[in-house]
Design a protein around this motif. Structure first.
Motif, mmCIF file in Angstrom:
data_model
loop_
_atom_site.group_PDB
_atom_site.id
_atom_site.type_symbol
_atom_site.label_atom_id
_atom_site.label_comp_id
_atom_site.label_asym_id
_atom_site.label_seq_id
_atom_site.Cartn_x
_atom_site.Cartn_y
_atom_site.Cartn_z
ATOM 1 N N ALA A 1 16.602 -8.001 3.261
ATOM 2 C CA ALA A 1 15.442 -8.525 2.937
ATOM 3 C C ALA A 1 14.521 -8.215 1.742
ATOM 4 O O ALA A 1 14.062 -8.908 1.350
ATOM 5 C CB ALA A 1 14.673 -8.539 4.381
ATOM 6 N N THR B 1 16.045 -14.300 10.751
ATOM 7 C CA THR B 1 15.849 -12.847 10.404
ATOM 8 C C THR B 1 16.603 -11.961 11.265
ATOM 9 O O THR B 1 16.487 -12.242 12.634
ATOM 10 C CB THR B 1 14.300 -12.378 10.338
ATOM 11 N N ASN C 1 17.338 -11.615 6.054
ATOM 12 C CA ASN C 1 17.062 -13.032 6.153
ATOM 13 C C ASN C 1 18.261 -13.976 5.659
ATOM 14 O O ASN C 1 18.903 -13.473 4.733
ATOM 15 C CB ASN C 1 15.935 -13.558 5.145
ATOM 16 N N THR D 1 15.591 -20.416 7.447
ATOM 17 C CA THR D 1 15.894 -18.698 7.553
ATOM 18 C C THR D 1 15.729 -18.272 8.851
ATOM 19 O O THR D 1 14.860 -18.544 9.583
ATOM 20 C CB THR D 1 15.409 -17.929 6.302
ATOM 21 N N PRO E 1 12.234 -12.181 15.448
ATOM 22 C CA PRO E 1 13.591 -11.827 14.632
ATOM 23 C C PRO E 1 14.540 -11.292 15.654
ATOM 24 O O PRO E 1 14.119 -10.659 16.678
ATOM 25 C CB PRO E 1 13.183 -10.597 13.526
#
Ligand code: HEM
Ligand code: SF4
Ligand code: FES
Lengths: 206, 254
Positions: free
Chosen positions: B50, B8, B27, B6, B94
């Motif tokens: 998220a 972010t 995510n 994944t 992220p």
């Protein structure tokens, strides 16, 4: 045409930074450097400048009014910019920020310096003499204040020469702008040497 | 085999031009060679943040998807750039997305770049050729000049140079680098040159070229590699000469 007032004010600001203020700055530091050749030399050189005909008129039109104008508009310019060094940490962006920060430091320095020397002389509390600066620079605080003040002013002048040449369209190509960076670094070092050397002379007598 | 399954995104969102901005984290499943826009498309397909809460899909602007239209500019991990050309594999996680702060937000990552079009109007960045009769073919341009003028013509009004410029902000009315360079482009054109002074006057107007303080961020960030600072210096020279002509008088002040 009325809409072009801002353009005129900004170009005048830029011009005054070099002519007459920048020229005065270099002249001032060169004359002061006579201190290095002895008390006698300094008093003769400073006395010559102080006894020029119409000295008050010269001071007002070549020094006070231009600096006042440049400083007031300069503070406004400095406060209307965003500072973005974190995300855009390029060399010229640093110079941009330093130009504005040194402008503000220079303002404080010049105000105090003029008050302590020229105003006191005008009020009859002091004389244009070697001993005046010797007295001021005998205090460690003042020594640092003058060192920072002079270096900041000279930086502002030298980097200002660089942007002056862009503002007036003298250096257009990337190459000429790069070469001018080297030239202004040299100007910064050379003129700083003059100023710092003189301060050392007054403070330590060597 | 992907090392991470994944990715972010932390996105600064805003519901409408007047509401307060807020951050929302998402995510999304990782795929190879994703760009930021394909990430945003994932969120659009499945607008769940998220925390697992259903939310409104994140809005953004786009058009060409190949870095020629300029619509998709946003601030990615602190720097303004095109989201269609920002590859996820090259970004630190992220990934933070924000709308460009120089422009009013319409919604989420969509901003209104109208001030750039106003700036182009101020400097008359076009060539007036409409008349009452056919003017015939225009004069030719020297090839060498065409080559550098072509570089200037690549501007896509993306706004990245304005976002990076410390003098383009709500405390000043500076029009920014892009329009200055466009004035140079049209003044370089043999037909456009006939109205050169109109563009220079525009540059000398309120908010014009004198707002530049030479931070030179623009030339560093322009995705098209346009020599913006050369353009600014060239237009500084041209406006100064024009100002002298205007004041002292000249038969060549057109
Ligand atoms: C000895 C005193 C000073 C000298 C020799 C000097 C010189 C210069 C020069 C040569 C420039 C470049 C002009 C240009 O970019 O075209 C400049 C710019 C500038 N000065 Fe000064 N200056 C002095 C004092 C000050 C003071 C007291 C301030 C007040 C904060 C100030 C603020 C500025 C600012 C903000 C700029 C940038 C202007 C711009 O980029 O358009 N300066 N100065
Ligand atoms: S000059 Fe470059 S950064 Fe500025 S709007 Fe045009 S393409 Fe974007
Ligand atoms: S969508 Fe056109 S530049 Fe990104």
């Amino acid at each position: 045409m009325a809409g072009q007032r801002e353009y005129f004010y900004r170009r005048l600001h830029s011009l005054l930074g070099v002519v007459p203020i920048g020229i005065f700055l270099v002249q001032h530091l060169v004359v002061n450097h006579f201190a290095v050749y002895g008390e006698e030399s300094f008093n003769t050189a400073a006395g010559f400048m102080g006894n020029l005909p119409f000295v008050l008129l010269l001071e007002i039109f070549i020094i006070y009014l231009p600096i006042l104008y440049h400083a007031i508009l300069g503070v406004y310019i400095a406060l209307t910019a965003n500072y973005s060094l974190k995300n855009y940490g390029y060399f010229r962006n640093w110079m941009f920020a330093l130009q504005r920060i040194t402008g503000l430091i220079t303002l404080v320095f010049i105000a105090w310096h003029v008050w302590e020397t020229r105003v006191q002389i005008g009020l009859g509390n002091a004389e244009v003499e070697y001993s005046l600066m010797e007295g001021i620079l005998s205090s460690p605080f003042m020594l640092w204040f003058y060192l920072i003040g002079v270096i900041s002013t000279v930086f502002h002048f030298a980097n200002g020469l660089w942007s002056f040449c862009v503002s007036w369209g003298i250096t257009q190509s990337q190459k000429s702008q790069r070469v001018l960076t080297y030239v202004t670094v040299f100007v910064f070092l050379a003129v700083s040497y003059l100023g710092v050397r003189t301060i050392i002379q007054f403070a330590f007598g060597v | 085999m992907a090392e991470q399954s994944t990715i972010t995104f932390i996105i600064t969102r805003q519901n409408d031009p007047n509401s307060d901005p807020y951050e929302e984290t998402f995510n999304i499943p990782y795929r190879k060679n994703m760009n930021v826009i394909s990430g945003l498309m994932e969120i659009q397909k499945n607008p769940v943040n998220a925390n697992g809460e259903k939310t409104t899909p994140v809005m953004w602007d786009m058009n060409c998807l190949e870095e020629v239209c300029g619509a998709c500019s946003m601030v990615i991990n602190g720097t303004a750039r095109q989201s269609c050309a920002a590859l996820v594999d090259t970004l630190e996680q992220p990934i933070r997305l924000e709308p460009m702060s120089t422009f009013p937000v319409v919604r989420d990552l969509i901003v209104d770049r109208e001030r750039m079009f106003d700036a182009l109007k101020q400097v008359k960045a076009w060539i007036p050729i409409d008349g009452t009769h056919d003017l015939g073919p225009g004069p030719r341009m020297p090839e060498k000049k065409r080559q550098w003028a072509y570089e200037l013509s690549k501007c896509m009004t993306c706004g990245v140079c304005l976002e990076a410029c410390p003098n383009v902000n709500d405390k000043s009315n500076f029009i920014g680098p892009a329009a200055i360079s466009q004035a140079r482009l049209f003044n370089a054109h043999p037909t456009g040159e006939m109205n050169a002074s109109d563009r220079l006057e525009g540059l000398m107007d309120e908010g014009g070229i004198s707002g530049c303080g030479n931070s030179q961020n623009c030339v560093q960030v322009c995705p098209k590699g346009i020599p913006l600072t050369t353009s600014i210096a060239a237009m500084n020279r041209a406006t100064n000469i024009q100002a002298f002509k205007n004041f002292f008088g000249s038969d060549n002040a057109h």
